[in-house]
Design a protein around this motif. Structure first.
Motif, PDB file in Angstrom:
ATOM      1  N   HIS A 161       0.829  -1.208   0.000  1.00 53.71           N
ATOM      2  CA  HIS A 161       0.000   0.000   0.000  1.00 53.71           C
ATOM      3  C   HIS A 161       0.862   1.257   0.000  1.00 53.71           C
ATOM      4  CE1 HIS A 161      -3.461  -2.502   0.407  1.00 53.71           C
ATOM      5  NE2 HIS A 161      -2.980  -3.036   1.522  1.00 53.71           N
ATOM      6  N   LEU A 162       1.962   1.233   0.752  1.00 51.59           N
ATOM      7  CA  LEU A 162       2.883   2.366   0.740  1.00 51.59           C
ATOM      8  C   LEU A 162       3.471   2.576  -0.647  1.00 51.59           C
ATOM      9  CD1 LEU A 162       4.982   2.109   4.017  1.00 51.59           C
ATOM     10  CD2 LEU A 162       3.531   4.005   3.306  1.00 51.59           C
ATOM     11  N   LEU A 163       3.824   1.478  -1.300  1.00 54.64           N
ATOM     12  CA  LEU A 163       4.449   1.571  -2.618  1.00 54.64           C
ATOM     13  C   LEU A 163       3.458   1.982  -3.700  1.00 54.64           C
ATOM     14  CD1 LEU A 163       6.755  -1.555  -2.375  1.00 54.64           C
ATOM     15  CD2 LEU A 163       7.375   0.842  -2.053  1.00 54.64           C
ATOM     16  N   ALA A 164       2.200   1.554  -3.567  1.00 56.14           N
ATOM     17  CA  ALA A 164       1.183   1.911  -4.571  1.00 56.14           C
ATOM     18  C   ALA A 164       0.738   3.360  -4.417  1.00 56.14           C
ATOM     19  CB  ALA A 164      -0.011   0.969  -4.467  1.00 56.14           C
ATOM     20  N   PRO A 167      -3.992   7.314  -2.328  1.00 56.99           N
ATOM     21  CA  PRO A 167      -4.274   8.195  -1.182  1.00 56.99           C
ATOM     22  C   PRO A 167      -5.441   7.724  -0.318  1.00 56.99           C
ATOM     23  CG  PRO A 167      -4.798   9.308  -3.252  1.00 56.99           C
ATOM     24  CD  PRO A 167      -4.126   8.022  -3.598  1.00 56.99           C
ATOM     25  N   GLU A 168      -6.489   7.197  -0.922  1.00 56.52           N
ATOM     26  CA  GLU A 168      -7.627   6.731  -0.119  1.00 56.52           C
ATOM     27  C   GLU A 168      -7.251   5.510   0.719  1.00 56.52           C
ATOM     28  OE1 GLU A 168     -11.391   6.426  -2.175  1.00 56.52           O
ATOM     29  OE2 GLU A 168     -10.788   8.042  -3.539  1.00 56.52           O
ATOM     30  N   THR A 169      -6.493   4.609   0.126  1.00 52.11           N
ATOM     31  CA  THR A 169      -6.060   3.417   0.859  1.00 52.11           C
ATOM     32  C   THR A 169      -5.083   3.797   1.968  1.00 52.11           C
ATOM     33  OG1 THR A 169      -6.356   2.043  -1.088  1.00 52.11           O
ATOM     34  CG2 THR A 169      -4.970   1.142   0.659  1.00 52.11           C
ATOM     35  N   LEU A 170      -4.155   4.706   1.656  1.00 54.04           N
ATOM     36  CA  LEU A 170      -3.211   5.147   2.688  1.00 54.04           C
ATOM     37  C   LEU A 170      -3.954   5.756   3.868  1.00 54.04           C
ATOM     38  CD1 LEU A 170      -0.331   6.681   0.538  1.00 54.04           C
ATOM     39  CD2 LEU A 170      -0.328   4.505   1.760  1.00 54.04           C
ATOM     40  N   ALA A 173      -5.893   3.038   5.842  1.00 56.23           N
ATOM     41  CA  ALA A 173      -4.999   2.173   6.610  1.00 56.23           C
ATOM     42  C   ALA A 173      -4.241   2.944   7.687  1.00 56.23           C
ATOM     43  CB  ALA A 173      -4.012   1.491   5.673  1.00 56.23           C
ATOM     44  N   GLY A 174      -4.312   4.267   7.658  1.00 53.64           N
ATOM     45  CA  GLY A 174      -3.553   5.075   8.605  1.00 53.64           C
ATOM     46  C   GLY A 174      -2.113   5.276   8.176  1.00 53.64           C
ATOM     47  N   LEU A 175      -1.792   4.904   6.956  1.00 50.70           N
ATOM     48  CA  LEU A 175      -0.421   5.015   6.463  1.00 50.70           C
ATOM     49  C   LEU A 175      -0.086   6.405   5.941  1.00 50.70           C
ATOM     50  CD1 LEU A 175      -0.215   1.542   4.738  1.00 50.70           C
ATOM     51  CD2 LEU A 175       1.140   2.299   6.716  1.00 50.70           C
ATOM     52  N   ASP A 176      -1.033   7.308   5.993  1.00 44.50           N
ATOM     53  CA  ASP A 176      -0.747   8.691   5.617  1.00 44.50           C
ATOM     54  C   ASP A 176      -0.073   9.449   6.760  1.00 44.50           C
ATOM     55  OD1 ASP A 176      -3.071   8.537   7.134  1.00 44.50           O
ATOM     56  OD2 ASP A 176      -4.103  10.122   6.035  1.00 44.50           O
ATOM     57  N   ASP A 177       0.004   8.838   7.924  1.00 48.04           N
ATOM     58  CA  ASP A 177       0.712   9.382   9.093  1.00 48.04           C
ATOM     59  C   ASP A 177       1.446   8.209   9.728  1.00 48.04           C
ATOM     60  OD1 ASP A 177       1.571  10.293  11.567  1.00 48.04           O
ATOM     61  OD2 ASP A 177      -0.281  11.416  11.976  1.00 48.04           O
ATOM     62  N   LEU A 178       2.716   8.045   9.369  1.00 44.37           N
ATOM     63  CA  LEU A 178       3.458   6.849   9.781  1.00 44.37           C
ATOM     64  C   LEU A 178       3.700   6.786  11.289  1.00 44.37           C
ATOM     65  CD1 LEU A 178       5.931   6.477   6.793  1.00 44.37           C
ATOM     66  CD2 LEU A 178       3.767   5.290   7.197  1.00 44.37           C
ATOM     67  N   ASP A 179       3.855   7.949  11.941  1.00 42.83           N
ATOM     68  CA  ASP A 179       3.982   7.942  13.406  1.00 42.83           C
ATOM     69  C   ASP A 179       2.709   7.390  14.036  1.00 42.83           C
ATOM     70  OD1 ASP A 179       6.513   8.847  14.347  1.00 42.83           O
ATOM     71  OD2 ASP A 179       6.037  10.867  13.679  1.00 42.83           O
ATOM     72  N   ALA A 180       1.571   7.908  13.590  1.00 41.08           N
ATOM     73  CA  ALA A 180       0.290   7.448  14.140  1.00 41.08           C
ATOM     74  C   ALA A 180       0.074   5.971  13.823  1.00 41.08           C
ATOM     75  CB  ALA A 180      -0.859   8.287  13.593  1.00 41.08           C
ATOM     76  N   PHE A 181       0.448   5.544  12.618  1.00 43.98           N
ATOM     77  CA  PHE A 181       0.306   4.136  12.249  1.00 43.98           C
ATOM     78  C   PHE A 181       1.097   3.257  13.219  1.00 43.98           C
ATOM     79  CE2 PHE A 181       1.902   0.351  10.077  1.00 43.98           C
ATOM     80  CZ  PHE A 181       0.717  -0.242   9.669  1.00 43.98           C
ATOM     81  N   ALA A 182       2.370   3.608  13.454  1.00 45.47           N
ATOM     82  CA  ALA A 182       3.214   2.820  14.342  1.00 45.47           C
ATOM     83  C   ALA A 182       2.665   2.831  15.766  1.00 45.47           C
ATOM     84  CB  ALA A 182       4.649   3.332  14.302  1.00 45.47           C
TER      85      ALA A 182
END
Length: 191
Positions: A161-164, A167-170, A173-182
């Motif tokens: 998902h990060l590589l693709a 924006p909607e998927t990121l 998934a919460g991957l638009d904010d990597l700190d929050a994701f972690a």
């Protein structure tokens, strides 16, 4: 055979997989990417399977270099240290590590149909479980095998998902904010 040229060809094959995917991986495309005379890649790797095996081996070598740097770095201290480590790994995956990871994912797709290729690539995924168990333990968290599996598989699932970069998927998934994701990932495991 010249080991420097061999590595140049294997690195060019990674670039081809990154740019053109598995279907674009041809001897001719590798020759062009490596800027060597036509037929050079075929001379080193006579079949497509030989080329796939060579580039898979190179991915394992490059992954091992990253893993060695990670092991030599100071261990994460506390949960926030682990958040920083995970964010850094995900940022690398979406940034400088992108070509290698795209090549790896293309090779994983090929390996689903070629078990021998899976055997070459297996050390990459398998070693992540021990590395992430160690990182959680170093951060002082009460790690278990189940938590290690969940963390590792969640990170692996995040990579495509990060590589693709959808924006909607990121966002979903919460991957638009990597700190929050972690942080959220660790909270789901430890809170």
């Amino acid at each position: 055979m010249n080991p420097d040229r061999r590595n140049r060809l294997r690195d060019a094959a990674i670039a081809v997989l990154n740019e053109s995917g598995g279907r674009g991986l041809t001897h001719r495309a590798v020759d062009a990417a490596a800027e060597v005379p036509s037929g050079t890649a075929k001379n080193y790797f006579p079949t497509r399977d030989a080329l796939l095996g060579a580039v898979a081996g190179r991915c394992v070598e490059l992954y091992s270099e990253v893993a060695e740097r990670m092991a030599a770095a100071p261990a994460p201290r506390g949960r926030e240290g682990l958040v920083a480590l995970l964010r850094g790994l995900l940022e690398n995956a979406a940034g400088p590590g992108r070509p290698r990871l795209l090549a790896y994912l293309e090779l994983q797709s090929e390996a689903a149909r070629k078990p021998w290729l899976s055997g070459i690539l297996d050390p990459i995924g398998a070693s992540d479980f021990a590395a992430f168990e160690h990182a959680q333990r170093a951060a002082g968290l009460p790690v278990t095998r189940a938590r290690t599996r969940t963390l590792t598989l969640a990170l692996h699932a995040a990579l495509p998902h990060l590589l693709a970069e959808g924006p909607e998927t990121l966002a979903a998934a919460g991957l638009d904010d990597l700190d929050a994701f972690a942080r959220d990932l660790l909270a789901s495991l430890y809170d």
